[in-house]
Design a protein around this motif. Structure first.
Motif, PDB file in Angstrom:
ATOM      1  N   ILE A   1       0.839  -1.207   0.000  1.00  0.00           N
ATOM      2  CA  ILE A   1       0.000   0.000   0.000  1.00  0.00           C
ATOM      3  C   ILE A   1       0.872   1.255   0.000  1.00  0.00           C
ATOM      4  CG2 ILE A   1      -1.605   1.342   1.410  1.00  0.00           C
ATOM      5  CD1 ILE A   1      -2.902  -1.333   2.177  1.00  0.00           C
ATOM      6  N   HIS A   2       2.001   1.208   0.734  1.00  0.00           N
ATOM      7  CA  HIS A   2       2.907   2.357   0.746  1.00  0.00           C
ATOM      8  C   HIS A   2       3.473   2.621  -0.646  1.00  0.00           C
ATOM      9  CE1 HIS A   2       6.943   4.267   1.403  1.00  0.00           C
ATOM     10  NE2 HIS A   2       6.141   5.123   2.000  1.00  0.00           N
ATOM     11  N   VAL A   3       3.766   1.569  -1.382  1.00  0.00           N
ATOM     12  CA  VAL A   3       4.242   1.734  -2.768  1.00  0.00           C
ATOM     13  C   VAL A   3       3.177   2.440  -3.594  1.00  0.00           C
ATOM     14  CG1 VAL A   3       4.883   0.507  -4.877  1.00  0.00           C
ATOM     15  CG2 VAL A   3       5.822  -0.231  -2.673  1.00  0.00           C
ATOM     16  N   GLN A   4       1.915   2.062  -3.404  1.00  0.00           N
ATOM     17  CA  GLN A   4       0.815   2.715  -4.129  1.00  0.00           C
ATOM     18  C   GLN A   4       0.716   4.190  -3.749  1.00  0.00           C
ATOM     19  OE1 GLN A   4      -2.509   0.276  -3.020  1.00  0.00           O
ATOM     20  NE2 GLN A   4      -2.045  -1.306  -4.523  1.00  0.00           N
ATOM     21  N   MET A   5       0.950   4.498  -2.468  1.00  0.00           N
ATOM     22  CA  MET A   5       0.907   5.886  -2.022  1.00  0.00           C
ATOM     23  C   MET A   5       2.066   6.691  -2.605  1.00  0.00           C
ATOM     24  SD  MET A   5      -0.171   5.224   1.924  1.00  0.00           S
ATOM     25  CE  MET A   5      -1.744   4.419   2.339  1.00  0.00           C
ATOM     26  N   GLU A   6       3.217   6.053  -2.729  1.00  0.00           N
ATOM     27  CA  GLU A   6       4.354   6.704  -3.375  1.00  0.00           C
ATOM     28  C   GLU A   6       4.015   7.043  -4.821  1.00  0.00           C
ATOM     29  OE1 GLU A   6       8.210   6.794  -2.385  1.00  0.00           O
ATOM     30  OE2 GLU A   6       6.968   7.505  -0.730  1.00  0.00           O
ATOM     31  N   GLU A   7       3.365   6.125  -5.504  1.00  0.00           N
ATOM     32  CA  GLU A   7       2.956   6.368  -6.887  1.00  0.00           C
ATOM     33  C   GLU A   7       1.980   7.535  -6.963  1.00  0.00           C
ATOM     34  OE1 GLU A   7       1.367   2.656  -8.115  1.00  0.00           O
ATOM     35  OE2 GLU A   7       3.316   1.701  -8.426  1.00  0.00           O
ATOM     36  N   THR A   8       1.085   7.618  -5.973  1.00  0.00           N
ATOM     37  CA  THR A   8       0.114   8.720  -5.937  1.00  0.00           C
ATOM     38  C   THR A   8       0.828  10.055  -5.796  1.00  0.00           C
ATOM     39  OG1 THR A   8      -1.602   7.324  -4.978  1.00  0.00           O
ATOM     40  CG2 THR A   8      -1.834   9.697  -4.663  1.00  0.00           C
ATOM     41  N   ARG A   9       1.883  10.098  -4.974  1.00  0.00           N
ATOM     42  CA  ARG A   9       2.606  11.346  -4.790  1.00  0.00           C
ATOM     43  C   ARG A   9       3.226  11.834  -6.097  1.00  0.00           C
ATOM     44  NH1 ARG A   9       5.943   9.953  -1.048  1.00  0.00           N
ATOM     45  NH2 ARG A   9       7.995  10.206  -1.982  1.00  0.00           N
ATOM     46  N   PHE A  10       3.633  10.912  -6.943  1.00  0.00           N
ATOM     47  CA  PHE A  10       4.279  11.293  -8.202  1.00  0.00           C
ATOM     48  C   PHE A  10       3.276  11.513  -9.332  1.00  0.00           C
ATOM     49  CE2 PHE A  10       7.893   9.267  -6.005  1.00  0.00           C
ATOM     50  CZ  PHE A  10       8.834  10.276  -6.140  1.00  0.00           C
ATOM     51  N   THR A  11       2.212  10.719  -9.359  1.00  0.00           N
ATOM     52  CA  THR A  11       1.248  10.818 -10.468  1.00  0.00           C
ATOM     53  C   THR A  11       0.059  11.704 -10.142  1.00  0.00           C
ATOM     54  OG1 THR A  11      -0.053   8.894  -9.745  1.00  0.00           O
ATOM     55  CG2 THR A  11       1.852   8.471 -11.170  1.00  0.00           C
ATOM     56  N   GLY A  12      -0.207  11.917  -8.839  1.00  0.00           N
ATOM     57  CA  GLY A  12      -1.364  12.705  -8.443  1.00  0.00           C
ATOM     58  C   GLY A  12      -2.666  11.937  -8.486  1.00  0.00           C
ATOM     59  N   LEU A  13      -2.607  10.612  -8.641  1.00  0.00           N
ATOM     60  CA  LEU A  13      -3.817   9.793  -8.739  1.00  0.00           C
ATOM     61  C   LEU A  13      -3.673   8.525  -7.908  1.00  0.00           C
ATOM     62  CD1 LEU A  13      -4.298  10.140 -12.584  1.00  0.00           C
ATOM     63  CD2 LEU A  13      -5.870  11.060 -10.865  1.00  0.00           C
ATOM     64  N   SER A  14      -4.775   8.087  -7.316  1.00  0.00           N
ATOM     65  CA  SER A  14      -4.800   6.829  -6.562  1.00  0.00           C
ATOM     66  C   SER A  14      -6.031   6.030  -6.977  1.00  0.00           C
ATOM     67  CB  SER A  14      -4.825   7.093  -5.053  1.00  0.00           C
ATOM     68  OG  SER A  14      -5.926   7.917  -4.711  1.00  0.00           O
ATOM     69  N   TYR A  15      -5.967   4.720  -6.722  1.00  0.00           N
ATOM     70  CA  TYR A  15      -7.007   3.826  -7.230  1.00  0.00           C
ATOM     71  C   TYR A  15      -7.419   2.809  -6.160  1.00  0.00           C
ATOM     72  CZ  TYR A  15      -5.086   5.587 -11.641  1.00  0.00           C
ATOM     73  OH  TYR A  15      -4.635   6.402 -12.661  1.00  0.00           O
ATOM     74  N   GLU A  16      -8.653   2.359  -6.267  1.00  0.00           N
ATOM     75  CA  GLU A  16      -9.101   1.176  -5.527  1.00  0.00           C
ATOM     76  C   GLU A  16      -9.882   0.301  -6.502  1.00  0.00           C
ATOM     77  OE1 GLU A  16     -13.134   1.798  -3.143  1.00  0.00           O
ATOM     78  OE2 GLU A  16     -11.759   3.467  -2.769  1.00  0.00           O
ATOM     79  N   TYR A  17      -9.840  -0.997  -6.266  1.00  0.00           N
ATOM     80  CA  TYR A  17     -10.439  -1.943  -7.209  1.00  0.00           C
ATOM     81  C   TYR A  17     -11.357  -2.922  -6.472  1.00  0.00           C
ATOM     82  CZ  TYR A  17      -6.557  -0.165  -9.996  1.00  0.00           C
ATOM     83  OH  TYR A  17      -5.667   0.653 -10.649  1.00  0.00           O
ATOM     84  N   GLY A  18     -12.272  -2.377  -5.685  1.00  0.00           N
ATOM     85  CA  GLY A  18     -13.205  -3.227  -4.963  1.00  0.00           C
ATOM     86  C   GLY A  18     -12.721  -3.657  -3.594  1.00  0.00           C
ATOM     87  N   GLU A  19     -11.597  -3.079  -3.093  1.00  0.00           N
ATOM     88  CA  GLU A  19     -11.097  -3.466  -1.776  1.00  0.00           C
ATOM     89  C   GLU A  19     -12.064  -3.089  -0.658  1.00  0.00           C
ATOM     90  OE1 GLU A  19      -7.290  -2.060  -3.984  1.00  0.00           O
ATOM     91  OE2 GLU A  19      -9.446  -1.700  -4.055  1.00  0.00           O
ATOM     92  N   VAL A  20     -12.777  -1.981  -0.829  1.00  0.00           N
ATOM     93  CA  VAL A  20     -13.694  -1.510   0.208  1.00  0.00           C
ATOM     94  C   VAL A  20     -15.080  -2.100   0.015  1.00  0.00           C
ATOM     95  CG1 VAL A  20     -14.729   0.514   1.302  1.00  0.00           C
ATOM     96  CG2 VAL A  20     -12.381   0.632   0.412  1.00  0.00           C
ATOM     97  N   GLU A  21     -15.598  -2.011  -1.202  1.00  0.00           N
ATOM     98  CA  GLU A  21     -16.928  -2.546  -1.526  1.00  0.00           C
ATOM     99  C   GLU A  21     -16.859  -3.297  -2.842  1.00  0.00           C
ATOM    100  OE1 GLU A  21     -20.501   0.077  -0.735  1.00  0.00           O
ATOM    101  OE2 GLU A  21     -18.891   1.566  -0.668  1.00  0.00           O
ATOM    102  N   SER A  22     -17.398  -4.471  -2.856  1.00  0.00           N
ATOM    103  CA  SER A  22     -17.433  -5.260  -4.080  1.00  0.00           C
ATOM    104  C   SER A  22     -18.264  -4.539  -5.140  1.00  0.00           C
ATOM    105  CB  SER A  22     -18.045  -6.641  -3.789  1.00  0.00           C
ATOM    106  OG  SER A  22     -18.160  -7.387  -4.977  1.00  0.00           O
ATOM    107  N   GLY A  23     -17.738  -4.470  -6.339  1.00  0.00           N
ATOM    108  CA  GLY A  23     -18.464  -3.844  -7.443  1.00  0.00           C
ATOM    109  C   GLY A  23     -18.261  -2.346  -7.539  1.00  0.00           C
ATOM    110  N   ILE A  24     -17.468  -1.762  -6.624  1.00  0.00           N
ATOM    111  CA  ILE A  24     -17.227  -0.320  -6.630  1.00  0.00           C
ATOM    112  C   ILE A  24     -15.740  -0.045  -6.779  1.00  0.00           C
ATOM    113  CG2 ILE A  24     -17.333   1.827  -5.295  1.00  0.00           C
ATOM    114  CD1 ILE A  24     -20.038   0.930  -6.246  1.00  0.00           C
ATOM    115  N   GLN A  25     -15.390   0.728  -7.792  1.00  0.00           N
ATOM    116  CA  GLN A  25     -14.029   1.216  -7.941  1.00  0.00           C
ATOM    117  C   GLN A  25     -14.020   2.725  -7.754  1.00  0.00           C
ATOM    118  OE1 GLN A  25     -11.811  -0.217 -11.279  1.00  0.00           O
ATOM    119  NE2 GLN A  25     -12.625  -2.281 -11.136  1.00  0.00           N
TER     120      GLN A  25
END
Length: 287
Positions: free
Chosen positions: A196-220
């Protein structure tokens, strides 16, 4: 031609075509002016050259240059003749200041979110960090809004969702570990903080973050951080139900989200309002 007993003289076809052409041309010209304003409002403070503007708007320089010259002459944009760069001018700033004095920051943010929702036809959400959770403050929905947990007053574990990853994108690995694992706290077994920290590092450089159903099934969700004085104070996200997800929509989200965040940041930079009050449930309650 007779219509309800009245004689109506039809306009010649050629004249109709000329009027239609003029209306379309005027519309395109107006759109170009607004495109230029929107582009310059999100570029760096030193502005953009004619070539950069033409490339960004995918329009020939020959059609952009006369518009720029007119806007410079009217004081709505400035031209730095040393760098050949255009930037926002005093008259546009004054017009924006008059508008800005009439509405609160919260209303401005709501308008920006409504704009995103109208273009993308998807729900848009705003959240802040509340301990180890993302707290949702505001949401705008299209007519076909999707039901999910990302509603004002609701919380989700920040290390799982896209908005949380944007909120935490400046955190070091130790800070994340302390936040989520100190005092006997635990995380779901399938959560890897290093990944997850690697994903946050990517967000700092790209300005974007993503989720793929980790919180709710069927919701990105796709999100971007909002900064005030170089610190992340909130995150803006678009909620994407999987059954409506297309590559084109993802591309639109990644293109439009940072622009909206930049507009909000530009407005925050000159506000005298309390930031903690702006980014609170109470701040959006009476919109």
């Amino acid at each position: 031609m007779d219509y309800e007993g009245r004689k109506i003289k039809l306009m010649p076809k050629q004249q109709m075509e000329e009027i239609t052409f003029m209306a379309q041309t005027a519309h395109r010209s107006t759109s170009r002016v607004l495109d230029i304003f929107e582009l310059l409002s999100t570029t760096s403070s030193d502005g953009a050259t004619l070539t950069e503007i033409a490339q960004a708007l995918e329009s020939p320089k020959s059609s952009i240059l006369p518009i720029l010259q007119t806007l410079v002459a009217r004081g709505y944009i400035d031209m730095d003749y040393r760098t050949n760069k255009y930037s926002i001018g005093l008259n546009l700033y004054m017009a924006a200041s008059i508008y800005r004095s009439k509405i609160s920051i919260n209303k401005f943010i709501d308008n920006e979110m409504q704009h995103l929702t109208a273009i993308l036809e998807e729900s848009c959400c705003l959240a802040v960090l509340n301990g180890r959770h993302s707290l949702f403050l505001h949401r705008t929905d299209p007519q076909s809004g999707v039901h999910c947990q990302k509603s004002p007053g609701k919380e989700e574990l920040a290390c799982l969702g896209a908005v949380g990853k944007s909120l935490l994108c400046d955190y070091k690995l130790k800070e994340i570990s302390d936040l989520f694992l100190s005092n006997g706290q635990s995380l779901p077994n399938d959560v890897n903080l290093y990944r997850i920290h690697v994903q946050m590092e990517e967000t700092r450089f790209t300005g974007l973050s993503y989720e793929y159903g980790e919180v709710e099934s069927g919701i990105q969700c796709i999100a971007t951080p909002i900064r005030y004085q170089e610190k992340v104070v909130a995150a803006l996200g678009v909620i994407l139900p999987i059954f409506r997800l297309t590559p084109e929509k993802v591309l639109d989200c990644t293109r439009l989200l940072p622009v909206s965040a930049q507009r909000i940041e530009n407005t925050l930079s000159s506000t005298t309002e309390d930031i903690s009050e702006i980014f609170s449930l109470n701040g959006f309650r009476n919109l």
